[in-house]
Design a protein around this motif. Structure first.
Motif, PDB file in Angstrom:
ATOM      1  N   GLU A 169      -7.320  12.444   3.028  1.00  0.00           N
ATOM      2  CA  GLU A 169      -7.681  12.795   4.401  1.00  0.00           C
ATOM      3  C   GLU A 169      -8.810  13.809   4.405  1.00  0.00           C
ATOM      4  O   GLU A 169      -8.963  14.596   3.472  1.00  0.00           O
ATOM      5  CB  GLU A 169      -6.481  13.395   5.154  1.00  0.00           C
ATOM      6  CG  GLU A 169      -5.471  12.396   5.601  1.00  0.00           C
ATOM      7  CD  GLU A 169      -4.420  12.997   6.548  1.00  0.00           C
ATOM      8  OE1 GLU A 169      -4.621  14.116   7.057  1.00  0.00           O
ATOM      9  OE2 GLU A 169      -3.408  12.320   6.773  1.00  0.00           O
ATOM     10  N   TYR A 194     -10.132   2.805   6.573  1.00  0.00           N
ATOM     11  CA  TYR A 194     -10.289   4.071   7.284  1.00  0.00           C
ATOM     12  C   TYR A 194      -9.502   4.024   8.585  1.00  0.00           C
ATOM     13  O   TYR A 194      -9.474   3.004   9.278  1.00  0.00           O
ATOM     14  CB  TYR A 194     -11.758   4.326   7.609  1.00  0.00           C
ATOM     15  CG  TYR A 194     -12.633   4.530   6.391  1.00  0.00           C
ATOM     16  CD1 TYR A 194     -12.715   5.768   5.769  1.00  0.00           C
ATOM     17  CD2 TYR A 194     -13.385   3.478   5.872  1.00  0.00           C
ATOM     18  CE1 TYR A 194     -13.524   5.957   4.655  1.00  0.00           C
ATOM     19  CE2 TYR A 194     -14.196   3.654   4.765  1.00  0.00           C
ATOM     20  CZ  TYR A 194     -14.268   4.901   4.162  1.00  0.00           C
ATOM     21  OH  TYR A 194     -15.067   5.080   3.068  1.00  0.00           O
ATOM     22  N   SER A 231     -12.541   0.400  10.451  1.00  0.00           N
ATOM     23  CA  SER A 231     -11.631   0.467   9.305  1.00  0.00           C
ATOM     24  C   SER A 231     -12.326   0.119   7.991  1.00  0.00           C
ATOM     25  O   SER A 231     -11.892   0.533   6.924  1.00  0.00           O
ATOM     26  CB  SER A 231     -10.429  -0.448   9.529  1.00  0.00           C
ATOM     27  OG  SER A 231     -10.862  -1.786   9.671  1.00  0.00           O
ATOM     28  N   GLY A 288     -16.089   3.063   7.968  1.00  0.00           N
ATOM     29  CA  GLY A 288     -15.916   4.509   8.134  1.00  0.00           C
ATOM     30  C   GLY A 288     -16.814   5.102   9.203  1.00  0.00           C
ATOM     31  O   GLY A 288     -16.918   6.322   9.328  1.00  0.00           O
ATOM     32  N   VAL A 334      -9.313  12.004   9.508  1.00  0.00           N
ATOM     33  CA  VAL A 334      -9.543  10.611   9.124  1.00  0.00           C
ATOM     34  C   VAL A 334      -8.849  10.398   7.786  1.00  0.00           C
ATOM     35  O   VAL A 334      -8.938  11.231   6.886  1.00  0.00           O
ATOM     36  CB  VAL A 334     -11.048  10.303   9.012  1.00  0.00           C
ATOM     37  CG1 VAL A 334     -11.283   8.938   8.374  1.00  0.00           C
ATOM     38  CG2 VAL A 334     -11.717  10.386  10.377  1.00  0.00           C
ATOM     39  N   GLN A 335      -8.173   9.266   7.701  1.00  0.00           N
ATOM     40  CA  GLN A 335      -7.463   8.920   6.481  1.00  0.00           C
ATOM     41  C   GLN A 335      -8.127   7.714   5.844  1.00  0.00           C
ATOM     42  O   GLN A 335      -8.453   6.740   6.531  1.00  0.00           O
ATOM     43  CB  GLN A 335      -6.010   8.600   6.831  1.00  0.00           C
ATOM     44  CG  GLN A 335      -5.093   8.501   5.640  1.00  0.00           C
ATOM     45  CD  GLN A 335      -3.657   8.351   6.101  1.00  0.00           C
ATOM     46  OE1 GLN A 335      -3.254   7.249   6.478  1.00  0.00           O
ATOM     47  NE2 GLN A 335      -2.899   9.441   6.064  1.00  0.00           N
ATOM     48  N   ALA A 336      -8.381   7.794   4.539  1.00  0.00           N
ATOM     49  CA  ALA A 336      -8.874   6.656   3.755  1.00  0.00           C
ATOM     50  C   ALA A 336      -7.728   6.226   2.860  1.00  0.00           C
ATOM     51  O   ALA A 336      -7.238   7.002   2.046  1.00  0.00           O
ATOM     52  CB  ALA A 336     -10.090   7.060   2.930  1.00  0.00           C
ATOM     53  N   SER A 346     -17.223   8.548   4.224  1.00  0.00           N
ATOM     54  CA  SER A 346     -17.239   7.692   3.034  1.00  0.00           C
ATOM     55  C   SER A 346     -16.481   8.374   1.890  1.00  0.00           C
ATOM     56  O   SER A 346     -16.478   9.598   1.785  1.00  0.00           O
ATOM     57  CB  SER A 346     -18.672   7.367   2.606  1.00  0.00           C
ATOM     58  OG  SER A 346     -19.361   8.542   2.265  1.00  0.00           O
TER      59      SER A 346
END
Length: 193
Positions: free
Chosen positions: A79, A29, A44, A47, A66-68, A20
């Motif tokens: 990331e 995400y 997505s 998360g 993980v990329q937000a 988060s």
């Protein structure tokens, strides 16, 4: 993120961790391509990371990113890394090559080595680490080295005055997770005149 270790028996679609971010607009995400060895998928919108297939303990630990991403501006993102470990379950008990062995020991012998037992455990790591012990039998006359499996007499025997046969039940116990497992072997020690 470092979620709690997973069991090697974890099923596909199992919850792993929830990523988060604090951000004023909705984010998307995603797992950075090429990371995670295909073991994980992320929602997505929420998360939430889940497993996608059965885990192979030899592939772990796995670290993936993980990329937000800002849902309205893809050039704004952040990331984080996720480090997932897998616990090797204790699948197999120790096994002796024979469940019953017979050895001979001459009377009036000084305390001596009688026999070395060896069990095998198909698990690895601490799940395959064995220690030996006596489950039943005359502990005043026999002992076992818990690391090597060698049985020793601790006294001399008189063929005419004492029993001429002893049964000692030996166990091999692993150091397994989540529980220890045991294998057993009976050693018949015959005193000879």
């Amino acid at each position: 993120y470092k979620p709690a270790p997973l069991s090697e028996k974890t099923l596909p679609d199992t919850f792993v961790v929830q990523i988060s971010v604090l951000y004023e607009v909705p984010v998307v995400y995603s797992i950075v391509p090429g990371d995670g060895k295909g073991y994980f998928i992320i929602s997505s919108s929420t998360g939430i990371v889940r497993t996608t297939k059965n885990l192979k303990v030899e592939d772990f630990p796995v670290v993936f990113n993980v990329q937000a991403t800002d849902s309205s501006n893809p050039s704004i993102f952040s990331e984080c890394s996720v480090n997932v470990e897998v616990i090797d379950e204790n699948d197999f008990p120790p096994v002796f090559s024979s469940s019953l062995l017979e050895v001979r020991l001459e009377e009036n012998s000084a305390a001596t080595q009688i026999i070395q037992l060896e069990a095998q455990d198909r698990d690895t790591g601490r799940n395959g680490f064995l220690r030996y012990g006596i489950l039943s039998g005359d502990r005043l006359k026999f002992r076992i080295d818990e690391a090597t499996g060698i049985i020793y007499s601790t006294a001399s025997f008189d063929y005419e005055e004492e029993p001429t046969e002893y049964q000692v039940v030996i166990y091999a116990e692993d150091d397994g997770i989540p529980e220890k497992k045991r294998g057993y072997c009976t050693v018949v020690i015959k005193i000879i005149d």
